[in-house]
Scaffold this motif. Structure first.
Motif, PDB file in Angstrom:
ATOM      1  N   LEU A 159       0.841  -1.207   0.000  1.00  0.00           N
ATOM      2  CA  LEU A 159       0.000   0.000   0.000  1.00  0.00           C
ATOM      3  C   LEU A 159       0.875   1.256   0.000  1.00  0.00           C
ATOM      4  CD1 LEU A 159      -2.889   1.340   0.381  1.00  0.00           C
ATOM      5  CD2 LEU A 159      -2.260   1.474   2.791  1.00  0.00           C
ATOM      6  N   VAL A 160       1.896   1.248   0.849  1.00  0.00           N
ATOM      7  CA  VAL A 160       2.808   2.394   0.936  1.00  0.00           C
ATOM      8  C   VAL A 160       3.441   2.652  -0.437  1.00  0.00           C
ATOM      9  CG1 VAL A 160       5.072   3.092   1.860  1.00  0.00           C
ATOM     10  CG2 VAL A 160       3.290   2.276   3.410  1.00  0.00           C
ATOM     11  N   TYR A 161       3.881   1.584  -1.082  1.00  0.00           N
ATOM     12  CA  TYR A 161       4.479   1.720  -2.430  1.00  0.00           C
ATOM     13  C   TYR A 161       3.473   2.381  -3.381  1.00  0.00           C
ATOM     14  CZ  TYR A 161       6.428   0.390  -6.972  1.00  0.00           C
ATOM     15  OH  TYR A 161       6.911   0.417  -8.263  1.00  0.00           O
ATOM     16  N   HIS A 162       2.253   1.907  -3.322  1.00  0.00           N
ATOM     17  CA  HIS A 162       1.192   2.410  -4.202  1.00  0.00           C
ATOM     18  C   HIS A 162       0.937   3.907  -3.951  1.00  0.00           C
ATOM     19  CE1 HIS A 162      -1.134   0.358  -7.087  1.00  0.00           C
ATOM     20  NE2 HIS A 162      -2.314   0.573  -6.562  1.00  0.00           N
ATOM     21  N   ILE A 163       0.897   4.288  -2.685  1.00  0.00           N
ATOM     22  CA  ILE A 163       0.675   5.704  -2.339  1.00  0.00           C
ATOM     23  C   ILE A 163       1.836   6.545  -2.879  1.00  0.00           C
ATOM     24  CG2 ILE A 163       0.550   7.376  -0.427  1.00  0.00           C
ATOM     25  CD1 ILE A 163      -0.827   5.145   1.230  1.00  0.00           C
ATOM     26  N   LEU A 164       3.058   6.062  -2.685  1.00  0.00           N
ATOM     27  CA  LEU A 164       4.231   6.820  -3.140  1.00  0.00           C
ATOM     28  C   LEU A 164       4.212   7.028  -4.648  1.00  0.00           C
ATOM     29  CD1 LEU A 164       7.085   5.238  -1.008  1.00  0.00           C
ATOM     30  CD2 LEU A 164       5.905   7.377  -0.645  1.00  0.00           C
ATOM     31  N   ARG A 165       3.774   5.987  -5.377  1.00  0.00           N
ATOM     32  CA  ARG A 165       3.695   6.139  -6.831  1.00  0.00           C
ATOM     33  C   ARG A 165       2.597   7.131  -7.181  1.00  0.00           C
ATOM     34  NH1 ARG A 165       5.656   2.919 -10.479  1.00  0.00           N
ATOM     35  NH2 ARG A 165       5.746   4.956 -11.451  1.00  0.00           N
ATOM     36  N   SER A 166       1.501   7.081  -6.419  1.00  0.00           N
ATOM     37  CA  SER A 166       0.360   7.930  -6.774  1.00  0.00           C
ATOM     38  C   SER A 166       0.611   9.398  -6.436  1.00  0.00           C
ATOM     39  CB  SER A 166      -0.906   7.363  -6.126  1.00  0.00           C
ATOM     40  OG  SER A 166      -1.459   8.264  -5.243  1.00  0.00           O
ATOM     41  N   ILE A 167       1.349   9.686  -5.380  1.00  0.00           N
ATOM     42  CA  ILE A 167       1.633  11.102  -5.056  1.00  0.00           C
ATOM     43  C   ILE A 167       2.956  11.556  -5.684  1.00  0.00           C
ATOM     44  CG2 ILE A 167       0.277  11.045  -2.903  1.00  0.00           C
ATOM     45  CD1 ILE A 167       2.974  11.094  -1.364  1.00  0.00           C
ATOM     46  N   ASN A 168       3.567  10.686  -6.467  1.00  0.00           N
ATOM     47  CA  ASN A 168       4.822  10.998  -7.160  1.00  0.00           C
ATOM     48  C   ASN A 168       5.906  11.436  -6.166  1.00  0.00           C
ATOM     49  OD1 ASN A 168       6.381  11.139  -9.455  1.00  0.00           O
ATOM     50  ND2 ASN A 168       5.784  13.236  -9.950  1.00  0.00           N
ATOM     51  N   ALA A 169       6.029  10.698  -5.079  1.00  0.00           N
ATOM     52  CA  ALA A 169       6.980  11.072  -4.024  1.00  0.00           C
ATOM     53  C   ALA A 169       8.416  10.935  -4.507  1.00  0.00           C
ATOM     54  CB  ALA A 169       6.755  10.176  -2.813  1.00  0.00           C
ATOM     55  N   LYS A 170       9.215  11.923  -4.129  1.00  0.00           N
ATOM     56  CA  LYS A 170      10.641  11.870  -4.476  1.00  0.00           C
ATOM     57  C   LYS A 170      11.486  11.866  -3.200  1.00  0.00           C
ATOM     58  CE  LYS A 170       9.939  12.320  -8.899  1.00  0.00           C
ATOM     59  NZ  LYS A 170       9.455  13.633  -9.265  1.00  0.00           N
ATOM     60  N   THR A 171      10.984  12.527  -2.158  1.00  0.00           N
ATOM     61  CA  THR A 171      11.732  12.559  -0.902  1.00  0.00           C
ATOM     62  C   THR A 171      10.882  11.953   0.198  1.00  0.00           C
ATOM     63  OG1 THR A 171      12.866  14.551  -1.619  1.00  0.00           O
ATOM     64  CG2 THR A 171      12.986  14.039   0.721  1.00  0.00           C
ATOM     65  N   VAL A 172      11.418  10.887   0.775  1.00  0.00           N
ATOM     66  CA  VAL A 172      10.675  10.109   1.757  1.00  0.00           C
ATOM     67  C   VAL A 172      11.533   9.974   3.010  1.00  0.00           C
ATOM     68  CG1 VAL A 172       9.911   7.746   2.206  1.00  0.00           C
ATOM     69  CG2 VAL A 172       9.369   8.819   0.040  1.00  0.00           C
ATOM     70  N   VAL A 173      10.886  10.083   4.174  1.00  0.00           N
ATOM     71  CA  VAL A 173      11.603   9.858   5.435  1.00  0.00           C
ATOM     72  C   VAL A 173      11.014   8.619   6.094  1.00  0.00           C
ATOM     73  CG1 VAL A 173      12.139  10.786   7.733  1.00  0.00           C
ATOM     74  CG2 VAL A 173      12.089  12.324   5.754  1.00  0.00           C
ATOM     75  N   GLU A 174      11.907   7.768   6.585  1.00  0.00           N
ATOM     76  CA  GLU A 174      11.458   6.570   7.300  1.00  0.00           C
ATOM     77  C   GLU A 174      11.964   6.642   8.738  1.00  0.00           C
ATOM     78  OE1 GLU A 174      11.266   2.001   6.246  1.00  0.00           O
ATOM     79  OE2 GLU A 174      13.331   2.597   6.619  1.00  0.00           O
ATOM     80  N   ALA A 175      11.020   6.714   9.675  1.00  0.00           N
ATOM     81  CA  ALA A 175      11.376   6.681  11.099  1.00  0.00           C
ATOM     82  C   ALA A 175      11.256   5.235  11.557  1.00  0.00           C
ATOM     83  CB  ALA A 175      10.452   7.601  11.885  1.00  0.00           C
ATOM     84  N   GLY A 176      12.389   4.569  11.710  1.00  0.00           N
ATOM     85  CA  GLY A 176      12.412   3.166  12.108  1.00  0.00           C
ATOM     86  C   GLY A 176      12.700   2.279  10.912  1.00  0.00           C
ATOM     87  N   THR A 177      13.981   1.890  10.745  1.00  0.00           N
ATOM     88  CA  THR A 177      14.393   1.146   9.554  1.00  0.00           C
ATOM     89  C   THR A 177      14.610  -0.326   9.833  1.00  0.00           C
ATOM     90  OG1 THR A 177      15.318   3.099   8.492  1.00  0.00           O
ATOM     91  CG2 THR A 177      16.277   0.987   7.844  1.00  0.00           C
ATOM     92  N   SER A 178      15.064  -0.644  11.048  1.00  0.00           N
ATOM     93  CA  SER A 178      15.358  -2.028  11.421  1.00  0.00           C
ATOM     94  C   SER A 178      16.256  -2.685  10.366  1.00  0.00           C
ATOM     95  CB  SER A 178      14.054  -2.799  11.640  1.00  0.00           C
ATOM     96  OG  SER A 178      14.316  -4.057  12.226  1.00  0.00           O
ATOM     97  N   PHE A 179      15.851  -3.839   9.804  1.00  0.00           N
ATOM     98  CA  PHE A 179      16.686  -4.526   8.828  1.00  0.00           C
ATOM     99  C   PHE A 179      16.356  -4.099   7.399  1.00  0.00           C
ATOM    100  CE2 PHE A 179      16.849  -8.232  12.087  1.00  0.00           C
ATOM    101  CZ  PHE A 179      17.819  -7.551  12.821  1.00  0.00           C
ATOM    102  N   GLY A 180      15.618  -3.000   7.283  1.00  0.00           N
ATOM    103  CA  GLY A 180      15.487  -2.353   5.987  1.00  0.00           C
ATOM    104  C   GLY A 180      14.481  -2.937   5.013  1.00  0.00           C
ATOM    105  N   VAL A 181      13.472  -3.663   5.510  1.00  0.00           N
ATOM    106  CA  VAL A 181      12.513  -4.287   4.587  1.00  0.00           C
ATOM    107  C   VAL A 181      11.605  -3.222   3.954  1.00  0.00           C
ATOM    108  CG1 VAL A 181      10.698  -6.013   4.308  1.00  0.00           C
ATOM    109  CG2 VAL A 181      12.587  -6.445   5.897  1.00  0.00           C
ATOM    110  N   SER A 182      10.905  -2.450   4.788  1.00  0.00           N
ATOM    111  CA  SER A 182      10.009  -1.422   4.218  1.00  0.00           C
ATOM    112  C   SER A 182      10.806  -0.424   3.380  1.00  0.00           C
ATOM    113  CB  SER A 182       9.267  -0.681   5.333  1.00  0.00           C
ATOM    114  OG  SER A 182      10.176  -0.216   6.313  1.00  0.00           O
TER     115      SER A 182
END
Ligand code: SAM
Length: 225
Positions: A61-84
């Motif tokens: 879903l997150v991927y889909h939203i990013l494509r739909s809003i044409n996101a270029k700069t994204v911040v991730e709070a909490g990366t862990s082993f980097g899956v998301s």
């Protein structure tokens, strides 16, 4: 099964599937009812070798939203082993291929634990240069790592211990573009621990609007007007 919404190779889809499986297998061994409070050294030590990756359907879903809003700069709070993070990277990299694209794609990922960051880097290396090249990993406490050089932010993923969700949102807020999207995980299951964030976002004139979606544990989508 519907087809994957991701525009990527079969190898990366397999990598993601395997990482989600590992994460879920680990999670099934955790006794969630007897865990110490979040943001304590005891809790962090139990979580040090745990993926606790965002569920696959939520990542998609997150991927889909990013494509739909044409996101270029994204911040991730909490990366862990980097899956998301792989999903975030694939989406911004794909957006950057659009004809009119001018902004360099960036995923600003942040993780407190060096050992987790190391494993995240190894997973991104397996995903390849397209993923690695857009991720900027900031190792350390997000209350320090997110204080500078964010640029204009299109999207924030809050997949973090709940006491840190509001501090992370406040740090990134001055950088949001109108229409920026924030996703917060487990907002029903951990609803009592999200009360401060909800009060802030729901306050009149906050500039935010939110909706809770019926994903496992609850998933909030917040839009910055
Ligand atoms: C739920 S996990 C993130 C999972 C990840 N988004 C994924 O889908 O693979 C939350 C992570 O936040 C990290 N964390 C906790 N406190 C932090 C802090 N103060 N600053 C940065 N990261 C922190 C934890 O070490 C943990 O790895």
């Amino acid at each position: 099964m519907p087809p994957s919404p991701l525009t990527t190779s079969p190898e990366i889809l397999t990598l993601l599937k395997n990482l989600h499986t590992k994460s879920l297998t680990q999670e099934s061994t955790v006794d969630w009812h007897t865990l110490p409070q979040q943001c304590t050294p005891e809790f962090d030590s139990i979580m040090l070798d745990k993926f606790i990756a965002l569920d696959q359907d939520k990542c998609e879903l997150v991927y889909h939203i990013l494509r739909s809003i044409n996101a270029k700069t994204v911040v991730e709070a909490g990366t862990s082993f980097g899956v998301s993070t792989i999903y975030l990277a694939l989406a911004v990299a794909e957006n950057a291929k659009r004809v009119s694209a001018t902004t360099k794609p960036r995923v600003i990922a942040t993780e407190k634990e060096e050992s987790k960051a190391e494993l995240a880097r190894a997973h991104w290396a397996k995903a390849g240069r397209e993923v690695e090249d857009v991720i900027e990993l900031r190792v350390g406490d997000l209350r320090e790592t997110l204080t500078e050089d964010l640029g204009t932010v299109d999207f924030l993923l809050l997949d973090i211990w709940t006491p840190l969700a509001l501090p992370a949102l406040k740090l990134v807020q001055p950088h949001f573009r109108p229409g920026a999207v924030i996703i917060a995980d487990n907002t029903v299951k951990a609803g009592d621990r999200y009360q401060e964030l909800f009060a802030y976002v729901d306050a009149e004139g906050s500039g935010f609007r939110r909706v809770t979606m019926p994903y496992e544990g609850g998933l909030d989508m917040i839009v910055y007007q």
